[in-house]
Write an enzyme that holds these catalytic residues in place. Structure first.
Site, PDB file in Angstrom:
ATOM      1  N   TYR A  52      -1.557  -1.741  10.198  1.00  0.00           N
ATOM      2  CA  TYR A  52      -1.673  -1.691   8.732  1.00  0.00           C
ATOM      3  C   TYR A  52      -0.359  -1.187   8.130  1.00  0.00           C
ATOM      4  O   TYR A  52       0.190  -1.775   7.199  1.00  0.00           O
ATOM      5  CB  TYR A  52      -2.845  -0.785   8.320  1.00  0.00           C
ATOM      6  CG  TYR A  52      -3.164  -0.896   6.842  1.00  0.00           C
ATOM      7  CD1 TYR A  52      -3.842  -2.003   6.344  1.00  0.00           C
ATOM      8  CD2 TYR A  52      -2.769   0.093   5.943  1.00  0.00           C
ATOM      9  CE1 TYR A  52      -4.121  -2.120   4.982  1.00  0.00           C
ATOM     10  CE2 TYR A  52      -3.047  -0.022   4.590  1.00  0.00           C
ATOM     11  CZ  TYR A  52      -3.725  -1.122   4.113  1.00  0.00           C
ATOM     12  OH  TYR A  52      -3.993  -1.244   2.767  1.00  0.00           O
ATOM     13  N   SER A  97       0.870  -1.185   0.000  1.00  0.00           N
ATOM     14  CA  SER A  97       0.000   0.000   0.000  1.00  0.00           C
ATOM     15  C   SER A  97       0.903   1.230   0.000  1.00  0.00           C
ATOM     16  O   SER A  97       2.100   1.130   0.282  1.00  0.00           O
ATOM     17  CB  SER A  97      -0.837  -0.023   1.286  1.00  0.00           C
ATOM     18  OG  SER A  97      -1.386   1.254   1.547  1.00  0.00           O
TER      19      SER A  97
HETATM   20  N1  NAD Z   1      -8.806  -0.540  -0.951  1.00  0.00           N
HETATM   21  C1  NAD Z   1      -7.786   0.287  -0.752  1.00  0.00           C
HETATM   22  O1  NAD Z   1      -7.973   1.507  -0.618  1.00  0.00           O
HETATM   23  C2  NAD Z   1      -6.386  -0.234  -0.689  1.00  0.00           C
HETATM   24  C3  NAD Z   1      -5.314   0.655  -0.760  1.00  0.00           C
HETATM   25  C4  NAD Z   1      -4.016   0.183  -0.674  1.00  0.00           C
HETATM   26  C5  NAD Z   1      -3.791  -1.177  -0.519  1.00  0.00           C
HETATM   27  N2  NAD Z   1      -4.853  -2.033  -0.448  1.00  0.00           N
HETATM   28  C6  NAD Z   1      -4.560  -3.464  -0.274  1.00  0.00           C
HETATM   29  O2  NAD Z   1      -4.959  -4.144  -1.447  1.00  0.00           O
HETATM   30  C7  NAD Z   1      -5.458  -5.435  -1.096  1.00  0.00           C
HETATM   31  C8  NAD Z   1      -6.881  -5.574  -1.653  1.00  0.00           C
HETATM   32  O3  NAD Z   1      -7.677  -4.522  -1.133  1.00  0.00           O
HETATM   33  P1  NAD Z   1      -9.269  -4.500  -1.258  1.00  0.00           P
HETATM   34  O4  NAD Z   1      -9.691  -3.091  -1.119  1.00  0.00           O
HETATM   35  O5  NAD Z   1      -9.714  -5.278  -2.432  1.00  0.00           O
HETATM   36  O6  NAD Z   1      -9.676  -5.243   0.092  1.00  0.00           O
HETATM   37  P2  NAD Z   1     -11.119  -5.774   0.491  1.00  0.00           P
HETATM   38  O7  NAD Z   1     -11.210  -5.705   1.975  1.00  0.00           O
HETATM   39  O8  NAD Z   1     -12.185  -5.121  -0.329  1.00  0.00           O
HETATM   40  O9  NAD Z   1     -11.049  -7.292   0.052  1.00  0.00           O
HETATM   41  C9  NAD Z   1     -10.272  -8.243   0.726  1.00  0.00           C
HETATM   42  C10 NAD Z   1     -10.909  -9.600   0.522  1.00  0.00           C
HETATM   43  O10 NAD Z   1     -10.102 -10.544   1.232  1.00  0.00           O
HETATM   44  C11 NAD Z   1     -10.957 -11.449   1.886  1.00  0.00           C
HETATM   45  N3  NAD Z   1     -10.267 -12.014   3.048  1.00  0.00           N
HETATM   46  C12 NAD Z   1      -9.986 -11.384   4.214  1.00  0.00           C
HETATM   47  N4  NAD Z   1      -9.366 -12.221   5.050  1.00  0.00           N
HETATM   48  C13 NAD Z   1      -9.251 -13.406   4.401  1.00  0.00           C
HETATM   49  C14 NAD Z   1      -8.699 -14.668   4.740  1.00  0.00           C
HETATM   50  N5  NAD Z   1      -8.157 -14.875   5.952  1.00  0.00           N
HETATM   51  N6  NAD Z   1      -8.740 -15.674   3.834  1.00  0.00           N
HETATM   52  C15 NAD Z   1      -9.309 -15.476   2.600  1.00  0.00           C
HETATM   53  N7  NAD Z   1      -9.840 -14.291   2.222  1.00  0.00           N
HETATM   54  C16 NAD Z   1      -9.826 -13.271   3.103  1.00  0.00           C
HETATM   55  C17 NAD Z   1     -12.175 -10.606   2.301  1.00  0.00           C
HETATM   56  O11 NAD Z   1     -13.313 -11.420   2.537  1.00  0.00           O
HETATM   57  C18 NAD Z   1     -12.330  -9.681   1.101  1.00  0.00           C
HETATM   58  O12 NAD Z   1     -13.235 -10.197   0.135  1.00  0.00           O
HETATM   59  C19 NAD Z   1      -5.393  -5.520   0.435  1.00  0.00           C
HETATM   60  O13 NAD Z   1      -4.187  -6.155   0.826  1.00  0.00           O
HETATM   61  C20 NAD Z   1      -5.362  -4.082   0.859  1.00  0.00           C
HETATM   62  O14 NAD Z   1      -4.724  -3.906   2.096  1.00  0.00           O
HETATM   63  C21 NAD Z   1      -6.140  -1.601  -0.545  1.00  0.00           C
END
Ligand code: NAD
Length: 246
Positions: free
Chosen positions: A158, A135
């Site tokens: 985080y 991130s």
């Molecule tokens: N959304 C943002 O703004 C953002 C920004 C920077 C980085 N990220 C990173 O990008 C990645 C994807 O982000 P996102 O927004 O799609 O997240 P999200 O929370 O929308 O989706 C994450 C998915 O992972 C699943 N999950 C959680 N724990 C799990 C487990 N133990 N086993 C299997 N599945 C599991 C959840 O059910 C969910 O569907 C993450 O690592 C997040 O930290 C997101």
């Protein structure tokens, strides 16, 4: 059909980013094993099958690889978009030792084990790509002033987790790169998801043009990291953030 004959595993497939990646890969001729802890309403079909499982368990990771290999004969790319949110601290004053250690061990433990098991699988297979998610907070701390007068908060675990992802990627890329295996991470800026208007405005003021992103803004980076154009890009963290980190 840029993904014709390509097989992907997308972990966290029902989340914001995972869902968009999955749809794009399927639309472009690829096959996807979709993995999420959430139950999905969709049924598996010949190009996509679902595994509802928890990625923090070593046995489950092995099962995902075995099942995908059995069904589609090979695996080209594993993308981990999951993030375990359950145990995050809720605000600056609620740091709880148990929650912090649990959140960190869930995220980093699962990414480390996933990399190791998948890289061993790819070594036998002779090729493969792994893409993890860091991130902008894997390279910088939060801009705390953006969160003032909102109920939003970005916990220390985080930032710690996401910094560590950058290190995990370097470590395994160096170990496995010589076996035709590429391991990189993407560091997105924030993705739009009905956030507080004040927050969006302040956030945008730290960017160059767009401010918060749409998940589809990450597709070209995923495409690049999952194909031959990036063969000599290994152990890197690609920041896609409209200039937030500048
Ligand atoms: N959304 C943002 O703004 C953002 C920004 C920077 C980085 N990220 C990173 O990008 C990645 C994807 O982000 P996102 O927004 O799609 O997240 P999200 O929370 O929308 O989706 C994450 C998915 O992972 C699943 N999950 C959680 N724990 C799990 C487990 N133990 N086993 C299997 N599945 C599991 C959840 O059910 C969910 O569907 C993450 O690592 C997040 O930290 C997101």
């Amino acid at each position: 059909m840029i993904f014709k004959n390509k097989v992907f595993i997308i972990i966290g497939s029902e989340g914001q980013i995972g869902k968009v990646f999955k749809q794009h890969i399927l639309y472009n001729g690829g096959k996807v094993c979709s993995v999420d802890i959430l139950r999905t309403e969709k049924k598996s079909n010949k190009n996509e099958f679902y595994i509802k499982t928890n990625i923090t368990n070593l046995k489950n990771i092995k099962k995902i690889l075995d099942k995908t290999k059995k069904l589609y004969k090979k695996i080209d790319c594993v993308i981990n978009c999951s993030y375990p949110k359950l145990n995050q601290s809720k605000n600056l004053n609620s740091i709880n030792f148990k929650k912090v250690t649990r959140n960190i061990s869930d995220h980093l433990g699962s990414n480390i084990v996933l990399c190791k098991i998948t890289a061993d699988f790819f070594k036998k297979q002779g090729h493969g790509n792994i893409i993890l998610f860091s991130s902008i907070q894997g390279v910088m701390p939060p801009k705390f002033e953006h969160y003032e007068n909102t109920n939003m908060y970005s916990p220390i675990e985080y930032t710690a987790n996401k910094h560590a992802i950058v290190g995990i990627v370097k470590y395994y890329a160096k170990l496995y790169g010589k076996f035709n295996i590429n391991i990189n991470s993407i560091s997105p800026g924030g993705i739009k998801n009905n956030q507080n208007k004040n927050f969006l405005k302040k956030y945008k003021s730290s960017c160059l043009q767009k401010g918060m992103l749409d998940a589809k803004d990450l597709i070209s980076t995923m495409e690049y990291l999952s194909d031959d154009r990036s063969n000599v890009v290994n152990g890197q963290n690609l920041i896609v953030d409209d200039g937030w980190t500048l």
